[in-house]
Motif scaffolding. Structure first.
Motif, mmCIF file in Angstrom:
data_model
loop_
_atom_site.group_PDB
_atom_site.id
_atom_site.type_symbol
_atom_site.label_atom_id
_atom_site.label_comp_id
_atom_site.label_asym_id
_atom_site.label_seq_id
_atom_site.Cartn_x
_atom_site.Cartn_y
_atom_site.Cartn_z
ATOM 1 N N UNK A 58 32.118 73.321 60.187
ATOM 2 C CA UNK A 58 30.927 72.525 59.916
ATOM 3 C C UNK A 58 29.719 73.438 59.691
ATOM 4 N N UNK A 59 29.667 74.535 60.463
ATOM 5 C CA UNK A 59 28.568 75.482 60.309
ATOM 6 C C UNK A 59 28.564 76.065 58.909
ATOM 7 N N UNK A 60 29.754 76.405 58.436
ATOM 8 C CA UNK A 60 29.871 76.975 57.101
ATOM 9 C C UNK A 60 29.432 75.981 56.042
ATOM 10 N N UNK A 61 29.845 74.731 56.229
ATOM 11 C CA UNK A 61 29.471 73.687 55.281
ATOM 12 C C UNK A 61 27.951 73.508 55.250
ATOM 13 N N UNK A 62 27.354 73.556 56.432
ATOM 14 C CA UNK A 62 25.910 73.377 56.525
ATOM 15 C C UNK A 62 25.176 74.534 55.847
ATOM 16 N N UNK A 63 25.720 75.738 56.019
ATOM 17 C CA UNK A 63 25.125 76.909 55.367
ATOM 18 C C UNK A 63 25.180 76.748 53.855
ATOM 19 N N UNK A 64 26.334 76.261 53.366
ATOM 20 C CA UNK A 64 26.503 76.060 51.928
ATOM 21 C C UNK A 64 25.490 75.050 51.422
ATOM 22 N N UNK A 65 25.326 73.990 52.210
ATOM 23 C CA UNK A 65 24.373 72.952 51.851
ATOM 24 C C UNK A 65 22.953 73.531 51.772
ATOM 25 N N UNK A 66 22.665 74.464 52.643
ATOM 26 C CA UNK A 66 21.336 75.080 52.653
ATOM 27 C C UNK A 66 21.193 76.110 51.543
ATOM 28 N N UNK A 67 22.275 76.354 50.818
ATOM 29 C CA UNK A 67 22.190 77.291 49.704
ATOM 30 C C UNK A 67 22.741 78.666 49.998
ATOM 31 N N UNK A 68 23.494 78.784 51.082
ATOM 32 C CA UNK A 68 24.072 80.084 51.407
ATOM 33 C C UNK A 68 25.589 79.977 51.583
ATOM 34 N N UNK A 69 26.292 79.628 50.513
ATOM 35 C CA UNK A 69 27.749 79.479 50.647
ATOM 36 C C UNK A 69 28.424 80.804 51.020
ATOM 37 N N UNK A 70 27.791 81.920 50.635
ATOM 38 C CA UNK A 70 28.389 83.222 50.945
ATOM 39 C C UNK A 70 27.691 83.923 52.111
ATOM 40 N N UNK A 71 26.929 83.149 52.850
ATOM 41 C CA UNK A 71 26.236 83.744 53.985
ATOM 42 C C UNK A 71 25.095 84.631 53.536
ATOM 43 N N UNK B 176 19.455 77.293 60.901
ATOM 44 C CA UNK B 176 19.369 77.508 62.354
ATOM 45 C C UNK B 176 20.415 76.666 63.087
ATOM 46 N N UNK B 177 20.607 75.447 62.596
ATOM 47 C CA UNK B 177 21.628 74.598 63.234
ATOM 48 C C UNK B 177 23.022 75.168 62.989
ATOM 49 N N UNK B 178 23.229 75.698 61.791
ATOM 50 C CA UNK B 178 24.547 76.285 61.477
ATOM 51 C C UNK B 178 24.841 77.439 62.441
ATOM 52 N N UNK B 179 23.840 78.293 62.696
ATOM 53 C CA UNK B 179 24.051 79.401 63.629
ATOM 54 C C UNK B 179 24.417 78.864 65.009
ATOM 55 N N UNK B 180 23.744 77.779 65.407
ATOM 56 C CA UNK B 180 24.034 77.187 66.704
ATOM 57 C C UNK B 180 25.483 76.739 66.812
ATOM 58 N N UNK B 181 26.023 76.250 65.683
ATOM 59 C CA UNK B 181 27.405 75.765 65.720
ATOM 60 C C UNK B 181 28.428 76.897 65.595
ATOM 61 N N UNK B 182 27.958 78.083 65.217
ATOM 62 C CA UNK B 182 28.898 79.171 64.927
ATOM 63 C C UNK B 182 29.325 79.943 66.170
#
Lengths: 548, 304, 306
Positions: free
Chosen positions: A364-377, A317-323
């Motif tokens: 940063x949003x992309x990095x956070x997504x990867x960290x959450x386990x979604x490197x490919x979205x 959710x935070x990643x989406x906010x940054x995107x």
């Protein structure tokens, strides 16, 4: 207001030093100091949509809201062009020390349009009418804190015990718990006073035969074409309204309305400036002088369904906010908004000017997504109301999300369909535009209870993010019991912190706070703020003057 | 009356017949000699090619919202390099969107509208052919379908089903066939009674063959009208349906969709409507010219 | 003939019932809750439930339908959810403008479509034909909103001949009717032309020409009468469809027709208003098509109904 677009309010930011809990009987509605201004003349306002009803218990959209306010009055109202609450039909009021009992003394000499004098019994009748299930008032839910309201609704009592008529000029309300927003609720249209005999005489059609105490009274209503109001000569505010006659023409396309304004055939564009002409108007030195811009109590946001994978993870959710690039979205709507980083709009005292939110940072949003386990979205769905510019805003959000690998399929649909999807908890992402939150009254709790509370996280509710945090709920409930004047600073701070904490959970992507924009002809005049009034949305008609 | 005698005389004319195969070169020649028809054919081929090779033809990504594609105030750019058709309200390249839009629009215009024409033809013919209660039921069904609010159907479908082009095609076919059915019905009503058809019946030609040989050829022109003009209206209808959420969802472009989202900007940014509008017009015109050319070359409506 | 009319009127009742059933079913398929739309955002679940029961929406669908039908037969079309007013009254207020626009629209369709179609057919293959047909395609392909806006801009704003939208005088009616007429006229021109060409090609006409019967008389008396049948069918359909409202044209010109009302009602899931609008439309669809069917035998005496 419930449904619909918004285009609205006041150039100077209204005073932040509101003290609504004080009985400001002295603060005349003529705060703009033009008491000696001339009366007379007429004005024409255009709207595209038909006006559905002028019944204050029923009308709940941005279009009829202030027309109703010019026909009816409540115990409380706001200083024109501001969010400052003042007594209106009430001459004064007192609040008991426990914050449970409100006693109002009515103004003397207030008359309904039918000539009868206003008495305290009318106030009781009005509130009971709004609460009565047979009325089907959308405002019923605001008044459930009044003692005995539920029994009355359930049919267990024939009257609301918490509303007592002390004498013809005194009425007393008792609430079951301290309700810090109670005075604001008495300023809502749903509590605007109606005469029982006129309601009954209209035999179910009061919405087309309104009788109130307001500055204007209904002269003529040609269904589907126009509503003509005329001055109420008995109005209790001396010198108001300025105009002798006010006409609302409905069914006028905004583009055509604009041409008619150029021609001098109409005076106020009720729907605002058509998007196609906006940049042209603002670039024109003459035209731009006829435009009023102001803040309103609105936030446009994307709800993120916190109960749905992968949005159960706060990092996503935070990643989406940054995107999302909010500056670009604001540009798409011709800069008619300010980018938002938090839930509350700047008009609120609890708005946190120091809060930075989640700055735009796709990497940063992309990095956070990867960290959450979604490197490919991942794939998801974004719902939006199909009327422009919401379709475009949704596409801009979609494009931004795609940049970090989140592939959002768009569903742009009819408003009722989108609301239903949100209410059913079926929408992973939902752009709220066109249905977005404009507060009913300028109190922060109105941005929590209906749209972010556990209590509204129910099927069919408006908490489309399905957000529920019990500890925040408890803090919110506590904040609302801080009803005494000396508790207000504490209350404002507590709400500020509540909304900052909610943003930590990121159930929303706040996109922007929309500005009110209105345009009027050179034939009418008045302070800018009344053409984009934050409370008498969109225009404070009683304050509009004919230019000399 | 002289009128009847004229018809009596005409009955005697022997049908001209020869195998189609032998006539093919002649017909092809006739077709190629018809300049309008050739122009139509070229137009259709161009639109087809554009839609097939769209990815190779576009100068920009049709979905990309260019930062420099809008003015600072958020207004779209007029036609100029590098956006030769200008940009749309989100700063996307209009030329690329018009090129890609050919795919959806062609599919809808040809397939959905074709289906509507076919249904309309069958219903109209069946009503005339069977008469009696079938006629009653079918024609009253067209009444019901005409009165029924397609808009509500679209909104309901949009919420229940995943939006797709096929639903759009279905709704369009469901909505549009009534016009064709009524027109065909009216025409056959008069044709069916004409003496020469009755004469064919008397000669023992079966009713179905009567339909095929003597009536269908007379309907070719009408079908052509609906088949080609219908392309324009169908492409615009697709936009309304997609707007309601039934059909292709943004950012997939279609000609009708581009017009729909920007038509209120017409006085200030006419390019947003003119280019996709011209594409619709040229496509339906091309199909019309091609269709008329084919009809004349194949001599369809004169076959008896 | 009387028997035929009686039959058709009976069928009309069937059509009305069919339309109301289909619409009722569809409206209830809509994933939107009218009670929730009325209740607004601040409503509690209890408020929504009580509104639902006030409206009778908690009853089984067949019960709701038959109670609606029963009221309808007694002349009660129900009350608007949003406007809290009698639907019959709302429709009545918009009926005359709708009728005026429909009739004027059809008139302009015919005025634009028929002469040009005939001209194109008689001058088939010439530049006149090509020009007429191209214009017909332009008329049909042009979005009505844009046509309306252009007409207003040029003929009402820059050159103030007509009013800038609105309702009242016959002058107000011209531009909306022309907008309708341009699109429909394209269809009419095209249909007239092709039907005429077909008839012109038929042996009897050829023979008539060969026999020296004056072409103009042939055109006027026989060809036109036969060619005009599909046009009559279109007019019949237009009567019904236009009486259901012409949403875009009404909206551009601020014409207080029924289309705008139905459109808004659909947005708000105002079921009684939607139903009322659909019933009016159905009524005129039946009337329009019946009129067309009655005109056919007049134009072509060989058509007879048993």
């Amino acid at each position: 207001m419930g449904r619909g677009r918004i285009d609205p309010t006041g150039e100077q930011a209204p005073s932040r030093r509101r003290k609504p809990w004080l009985a400001l009987a002295a603060a005349s509605v003529l705060a703009f100091g033009t008491a000696m201004a001339q009366q007379g003349g007429s004005a024409i306002v255009t709207f595209q949509d038909d006006v559905s009803t002028l019944d204050p218990a029923i009308g709940y959209d941005w279009q009829n809201w202030s027309i109703i306010k010019s026909l009816f009055d409540g115990l409380m109202d706001y200083v024109p062009g501001t969010t400052e609450l003042v007594p209106h039909l009430a001459e004064s009021y007192t609040v008991s020390d426990d914050g449970l009992t409100y006693t109002f003394v009515l103004r003397d000499g207030v008359k309904f349009h039918n000539g009868r004098a206003l008495v305290a019994g009318d106030v009781k009748y009005t509130l009971e009418r709004t609460l009565d299930p047979a009325t089907q008032s959308p405002g019923q839910g605001f008044y459930l804190t009044i003692a005995g309201a539920q029994e009355f609704i359930d049919g267990a009592a024939s009257e609301v015990s918490g509303i007592v008529v002390v004498d013809d000029r005194t009425v007393q309300f008792t609430t079951t718990e301290p309700d810090a927003a109670f005075l604001h609720k008495l300023g809502l249209n749903f509590a605007h006073v109606v005469p029982q005999e006129a309601v009954e005489a209209a035999a179910g059609d009061f919405g087309h035969q309104p009788v109130g105490t307001g500055g204007f009274k209904l002269k003529e209503w040609v269904l589907g074409q126009r509503i003509v109001l005329e001055r109420n000569p008995d109005y209790f505010e001396a010198g108001l309204p300025y105009l002798d006659e006010l006409t609302f023409q409905v069914g006028v396309d905004p583009n055509v309305a604009f041409l008619r304004l150029q021609r001098g055939e109409v005076d106020i564009l009720g729907d605002g400036i058509p998007g196609a002409r906006y940049t042209e108007v603002m670039a024109d030195p003459t035209w731009s002088k006829q435009v009023s811009l102001g803040e309103q109590m609105q936030t446009g946001y994307v709800t993120i369904n916190v109960e749905m994978e992968p949005f159960t993870d706060v990092r996503v959710r935070r990643a989406l906010n940054m995107a999302v690039n909010k500056d670009r979205i604001v540009r798409i709507i011709n800069n008619r908004a300010v980018p938002a980083v938090q839930i509350l709009p700047p008009l609120f005292e609890s708005h946190d000017t120091s809060y930075a939110g989640y700055p735009y940072d796709p990497a940063a949003a992309k990095a956070l997504l990867a960290e959450a386990g979604y490197p490919n979205g991942f794939d998801t769905v974004l719902y939006a109301y199909n009327v422009a510019p919401n379709d475009r805003i949704a596409q801009a959000i979609q494009a931004d999300l795609a940049e970090i690998g989140v592939r959002a399929e768009l569903r742009t649909q009819a408003q009722s369909t989108v609301i239903e999807a949100g209410g059913a908890g079926e929408a992973p992402l939902l752009w709220s535009g066109g249905m977005a939150w404009i507060a009913d009254y300028p109190d922060p709790n109105n941005f929590y209870w209906p749209i972010l509370a556990c209590a509204s996280n129910i099927p069919g509710g408006w908490n489309w993010a399905r957000y529920c945090d019990e500890s925040i709920e408890a803090r919110a409930a506590h904040a609302d019991t801080l009803a005494r004047a000396d508790q207000q600073a504490e209350r404002v701070d507590e709400w500020r912190q509540i909304f900052v904490d909610i943003m930590g959970d990121a159930p929303w992507i706040p996109i922007f706070h929309e500005l009110q924009v209105s345009m009027h002809s050179t034939n009418v005049t008045g302070p800018d703020a009344i053409f984009v009034d934050p409370m008498h949305i969109p225009v404070h008609y009683e304050m509009v003057r004919r230019a000399q | 009356m002289a009128w009847e005698t004229l018809i009596d005389r005409s009955q005697g004319a022997p049908p001209t017949r020869s195998t189609p195969a032998r006539q093919l070169p002649k017909r092809l020649k006739r077709f190629l000699a018809d300049r309008a028809a050739v122009v139509g054919l070229c137009g259709v081929l161009v639109v087809l090619a554009v839609s097939i090779f769209a990815p190779l033809l576009v100068p920009h990504d049709p979905a990309k919202q260019y930062f420099d594609g809008l003015t600072l105030e958020g207004f779209p750019l007029p036609p100029a390099a590098p956006y030769w058709f200008g940009t749309d309200l989100l700063g996307r390249d209009l030329l690329s969107r018009v090129i890609y839009g050919a795919r959806i629009s062609l599919l809808v215009g040809v397939v959905a509208n074709g289906a509507a024409v076919l249904i309309g033809l069958l219903v109209g013919l069946a009503a005339d052919y069977f008469r009696g209660w079938v006629e009653t039921v079918l024609m009253r069904l067209t009444d019901v379908m005409t009165a029924f609010p397609a808009l509500i159907l679209a909104i309901a479908l949009a919420a229940i089903l995943r939006p797709s082009l096929w639903i759009v095609a279905l709704v369009i076919a469901l909505v549009n066939w009534v016009w064709i059915a009524r027109a065909i019905y009216a025409q056959v009503l008069s044709l069916g009674r004409r003496e020469f058809v009755e004469a064919a019946g008397a000669l023992g030609v079966g009713t179905l063959r009567t339909l095929a040989r003597h009536i269908l050829p007379h309907l070719v022109s009408t079908l052509l009208v609906f088949g080609t003009l219908g392309i324009s209206t169908t492409v615009l209808l697709e936009a309304s349906l997609s707007f309601l959420g039934v059909g292709v969802q943004p950012p997939t472009p279609s000609w009708g969709g581009i017009i729909n989202e920007s038509q209120s900007y017409f006085l200030n940014a006419p390019w947003l409507v003119i280019f996709p509008g011209a594409a619709i017009l040229l496509t339906s015109l091309s199909f019309n010219l091609l269709g008329e050319g084919l009809r004349d070359a194949l001599d369809l409506s004169e076959r008896r | 003939m009387i028997g035929y009319l009686g039959q058709r009127l009976l069928q009309a009742v069937g059509v009305m019932i069919g339309v109301t059933i289909v619409t009722f079913l569809l409206v209830f398929l809509l994933p939107a809750d009218p009670a929730r739309m009325i209740a607004g955002r601040s409503a509690t679940a209890a408020t929504v439930a009580s509104i639902r029961s006030e409206l009778g929406l908690d009853r089984p669908l067949p019960v709701q339908y038959f109670s609606y039908l029963k009221n309808l037969v007694q002349g009660d079309m129900g009350r608007s959810y949003a406007q809290k007013a009698d639907v019959a009254r709302l429709i009545k207020s918009r009926f005359l403008p709708t009728l005026q626009l429909a009739m004027a629209g059809i008139l302009f369709e015919l005025l634009i479509g028929l002469p040009t179609g005939i001209l194109a057919a008689l001058r088939r293959g010439t530049r006149i034909d090509q020009a007429v047909m191209t214009l017909a395609f332009v008329g049909v392909s042009a979005p009505q909103f844009v046509v309306g806006l252009l007409l207003i801009y040029f003929l009402a704003y820059l050159l103030p001949v007509f009013p800038l939208g609105g309702y009242g005088t016959p002058l107000h009616l011209v531009l909306p009717a022309v907008t309708v007429g341009l699109a429909g006229g394209g269809w009419y021109a095209r249909v007239t032309r092709s039907a005429m060409i077909d008839v012109l090609r038929q042996d009897y006409v050829r023979t008539a020409r060969a026999k020296g019967v004056l072409p103009r008389r042939v055109v006027a008396k026989h060809v036109l009468k036969n060619a005009v049948l599909p046009v009559v069918a279109l007019v019949g359909l237009d009567i019904g469809v236009f009486m259901g409202g012409i949403v875009i044209v009404e909206s551009v010109f601020g014409w207080p027709g029924i289309g705008q009302m139905i459109w808004q009602a659909i947005q708000l899931v105002d079921i009684p208003v939607i139903m009322g609008g659909v019933i009016v439309t159905a009524l005129f669809v039946v009337v329009g098509n019946l009129l067309a069917d009655l005109v056919y035998p007049v134009l072509d005496p060989r058509i007879r109904y048993s």
